[in-house]
Design a protein around this motif. Structure first.
Motif, PDB file in Angstrom:
ATOM      1  N   THR A 139       9.365   0.721  -2.961  1.00  0.00           N
ATOM      2  CA  THR A 139       8.348   0.364  -1.979  1.00  0.00           C
ATOM      3  C   THR A 139       8.888  -0.751  -1.093  1.00  0.00           C
ATOM      4  OG1 THR A 139       7.327  -1.175  -3.551  1.00  0.00           O
ATOM      5  CG2 THR A 139       6.384   1.043  -3.428  1.00  0.00           C
ATOM      6  N   THR A 140       8.516  -0.707   0.178  1.00  0.00           N
ATOM      7  CA  THR A 140       8.960  -1.691   1.165  1.00  0.00           C
ATOM      8  C   THR A 140       8.032  -1.607   2.375  1.00  0.00           C
ATOM      9  OG1 THR A 140      10.851  -2.462   2.493  1.00  0.00           O
ATOM     10  CG2 THR A 140      10.607  -0.087   2.218  1.00  0.00           C
ATOM     11  N   PRO A 141       7.903  -2.677   3.164  1.00  0.00           N
ATOM     12  CA  PRO A 141       7.039  -2.602   4.349  1.00  0.00           C
ATOM     13  C   PRO A 141       7.637  -1.794   5.494  1.00  0.00           C
ATOM     14  CG  PRO A 141       7.580  -4.906   3.803  1.00  0.00           C
ATOM     15  CD  PRO A 141       8.331  -4.036   2.869  1.00  0.00           C
ATOM     16  N   ALA A 142       8.967  -1.675   5.570  1.00  0.00           N
ATOM     17  CA  ALA A 142       9.610  -0.962   6.677  1.00  0.00           C
ATOM     18  C   ALA A 142      10.904  -0.335   6.179  1.00  0.00           C
ATOM     19  CB  ALA A 142       9.899  -1.914   7.833  1.00  0.00           C
ATOM     20  N   ARG A 151      20.792   8.987   4.319  1.00  0.00           N
ATOM     21  CA  ARG A 151      20.859   7.560   4.007  1.00  0.00           C
ATOM     22  C   ARG A 151      19.671   6.839   4.617  1.00  0.00           C
ATOM     23  NH1 ARG A 151      22.988   4.098   7.924  1.00  0.00           N
ATOM     24  NH2 ARG A 151      23.654   5.169   9.816  1.00  0.00           N
ATOM     25  N   MET A 152      19.380   5.639   4.062  1.00  0.00           N
ATOM     26  CA  MET A 152      18.281   4.826   4.552  1.00  0.00           C
ATOM     27  C   MET A 152      18.622   3.356   4.368  1.00  0.00           C
ATOM     28  SD  MET A 152      15.540   5.767   1.625  1.00  0.00           S
ATOM     29  CE  MET A 152      16.186   6.440   0.112  1.00  0.00           C
ATOM     30  N   GLU A 153      17.936   2.512   5.159  1.00  0.00           N
ATOM     31  CA  GLU A 153      18.200   1.073   5.081  1.00  0.00           C
ATOM     32  C   GLU A 153      16.992   0.284   5.549  1.00  0.00           C
ATOM     33  OE1 GLU A 153      20.472   0.481   9.345  1.00  0.00           O
ATOM     34  OE2 GLU A 153      21.671   1.067   7.615  1.00  0.00           O
ATOM     35  N   THR A 154      16.917  -0.966   5.093  1.00  0.00           N
ATOM     36  CA  THR A 154      15.865  -1.874   5.519  1.00  0.00           C
ATOM     37  C   THR A 154      16.362  -3.305   5.392  1.00  0.00           C
ATOM     38  OG1 THR A 154      13.564  -2.539   5.221  1.00  0.00           O
ATOM     39  CG2 THR A 154      14.794  -2.013   3.222  1.00  0.00           C
ATOM     40  N   ALA A 155      15.774  -4.186   6.182  1.00  0.00           N
ATOM     41  CA  ALA A 155      16.035  -5.622   6.057  1.00  0.00           C
ATOM     42  C   ALA A 155      14.837  -6.323   5.429  1.00  0.00           C
ATOM     43  CB  ALA A 155      16.338  -6.213   7.432  1.00  0.00           C
ATOM     44  N   SER A 156      13.824  -5.553   5.047  1.00  0.00           N
ATOM     45  CA  SER A 156      12.580  -6.085   4.478  1.00  0.00           C
ATOM     46  C   SER A 156      12.682  -6.224   2.962  1.00  0.00           C
ATOM     47  CB  SER A 156      11.421  -5.154   4.838  1.00  0.00           C
ATOM     48  OG  SER A 156      11.275  -5.056   6.234  1.00  0.00           O
ATOM     49  N   PRO A 157      11.708  -6.892   2.341  1.00  0.00           N
ATOM     50  CA  PRO A 157      11.675  -6.962   0.879  1.00  0.00           C
ATOM     51  C   PRO A 157      11.534  -5.565   0.270  1.00  0.00           C
ATOM     52  CG  PRO A 157      10.192  -8.579   1.836  1.00  0.00           C
ATOM     53  CD  PRO A 157      10.658  -7.711   2.959  1.00  0.00           C
ATOM     54  N   VAL A 158      12.195  -5.371  -0.877  1.00  0.00           N
ATOM     55  CA  VAL A 158      12.222  -4.067  -1.542  1.00  0.00           C
ATOM     56  C   VAL A 158      11.904  -4.252  -3.018  1.00  0.00           C
ATOM     57  CG1 VAL A 158      13.720  -2.147  -2.209  1.00  0.00           C
ATOM     58  CG2 VAL A 158      13.953  -3.158   0.048  1.00  0.00           C
ATOM     59  N   ALA A 159      11.056  -3.371  -3.556  1.00  0.00           N
ATOM     60  CA  ALA A 159      10.817  -3.287  -4.999  1.00  0.00           C
ATOM     61  C   ALA A 159      11.304  -1.911  -5.430  1.00  0.00           C
ATOM     62  CB  ALA A 159       9.341  -3.459  -5.320  1.00  0.00           C
ATOM     63  N   GLY A 169      14.635  -7.237  -4.102  1.00  0.00           N
ATOM     64  CA  GLY A 169      15.604  -7.878  -3.226  1.00  0.00           C
ATOM     65  C   GLY A 169      15.100  -7.903  -1.799  1.00  0.00           C
ATOM     66  N   ILE A 170      15.889  -8.533  -0.938  1.00  0.00           N
ATOM     67  CA  ILE A 170      15.595  -8.554   0.493  1.00  0.00           C
ATOM     68  C   ILE A 170      16.681  -7.727   1.167  1.00  0.00           C
ATOM     69  CG2 ILE A 170      15.259  -9.960   2.555  1.00  0.00           C
ATOM     70  CD1 ILE A 170      13.197 -10.528   0.414  1.00  0.00           C
ATOM     71  N   ARG A 186      19.077 -12.547  -2.567  1.00  0.00           N
ATOM     72  CA  ARG A 186      18.991 -12.957  -3.970  1.00  0.00           C
ATOM     73  C   ARG A 186      17.863 -12.165  -4.608  1.00  0.00           C
ATOM     74  NH1 ARG A 186      20.242 -19.290  -4.662  1.00  0.00           N
ATOM     75  NH2 ARG A 186      22.159 -19.283  -3.477  1.00  0.00           N
ATOM     76  N   GLY A 187      18.219 -11.234  -5.432  1.00  0.00           N
ATOM     77  CA  GLY A 187      17.232 -10.364  -6.043  1.00  0.00           C
ATOM     78  C   GLY A 187      17.082 -10.635  -7.513  1.00  0.00           C
ATOM     79  N   GLN A 188      16.256  -9.811  -8.134  1.00  0.00           N
ATOM     80  CA  GLN A 188      16.015  -9.920  -9.561  1.00  0.00           C
ATOM     81  C   GLN A 188      16.108  -8.527 -10.153  1.00  0.00           C
ATOM     82  OE1 GLN A 188      12.202 -11.551 -10.514  1.00  0.00           O
ATOM     83  NE2 GLN A 188      12.478 -11.291 -12.709  1.00  0.00           N
ATOM     84  N   LEU A 189      16.840  -8.394 -11.245  1.00  0.00           N
ATOM     85  CA  LEU A 189      17.026  -7.117 -11.927  1.00  0.00           C
ATOM     86  C   LEU A 189      16.505  -7.251 -13.346  1.00  0.00           C
ATOM     87  CD1 LEU A 189      18.275  -4.239 -12.082  1.00  0.00           C
ATOM     88  CD2 LEU A 189      20.408  -5.336 -12.771  1.00  0.00           C
ATOM     89  N   THR A 190      15.661  -6.316 -13.751  1.00  0.00           N
ATOM     90  CA  THR A 190      15.128  -6.297 -15.117  1.00  0.00           C
ATOM     91  C   THR A 190      15.556  -5.002 -15.776  1.00  0.00           C
ATOM     92  OG1 THR A 190      13.208  -7.556 -14.368  1.00  0.00           O
ATOM     93  CG2 THR A 190      13.045  -6.466 -16.516  1.00  0.00           C
TER      94      THR A 190
END
Length: 197
Positions: A139-142, A151-159, A169-170, A186-190
């Protein structure tokens, strides 16, 4: 005699000045009217040339096979830049080698000869698990999608959820053909614990 000649010259000069003023005024009116018509043409040029409600279109690949389906509640096409705006779009990938991928959003802008789709608002990407790929949900806003290149890409926050692992991440770049996903910032991985430990 001199008075009549002088009077005629004055009258001739006044008439010539009047004629020049009349011609100049007519020319000025024509210029203003033409500018107004050009502005109207430019305004109409940006108006939609067609609007389609509840549409669905199939894009074929170079081999003549269906590559993806784009559908939505409403498509508005503008001829000035040959671009389309879509309300409630869905992009359904039909890649033969990889599991199909579904992308939903609030709106989309399709341009560059239908090779770039800019999705905005509540973007959701879902790919089911396949023989060589884990299930993925993002999920992401854009999000910008290049369907022909998978392929796909974004500069927005991503879950992102892949299998039982989650990451945030961003920014993100992903390639469905190679199954490569790169998160930015700087992201977080679980990662879930391994079974049996």
């Amino acid at each position: 005699m001199r008075k009549k000649t002088a009077h005629r010259w004055q009258l001739t000069v006044i008439m010539m000045v009047g004629a020049f003023v009349a011609v100049g005024s007519f020319w000025l009116v024509q210029v203003v009217n033409q500018a107004g018509q050009d502005a109207q043409v430019d305004q109409h040029r940006n108006e939609p040339d067609y609007i389609i409600d509840r549409f669905s279109m199939v894009r074929m690949n170079k081999a003549g096979q269906p590559a993806y389906i784009i559908s939505g509640e409403k498509l508005t096409h503008r001829p000035v830049d040959d671009a389309s705006d879509i309300d409630k779009p869905t992009v359904h990938s039909l890649s033969g080698d990889q599991p199909p991928m579904n992308i939903n959003a609030d709106t989309a802008h399709v341009d560059q000869g239908n090779t770039r789709v800019k999705l905005n608002g509540n973007v959701s990407v879902v790919r089911p698990a396949g023989p060589q790929a884990q299930a993925m949900r993002m999920t992401t806003p854009a999000l910008t999608v290049y369907p022909d290149e998978e392929r796909m890409e974004t500069a927005s926050p991503v879950a992102l959820e892949m299998g039982n692992a989650t990451a945030n991440g961003i920014g993100m770049k992903a390639n469905n053909a190679t199954r490569a996903v790169q998160l930015g910032g700087r992201g977080q991985l679980t990662m879930p614990p391994r079974a049996g430990h």
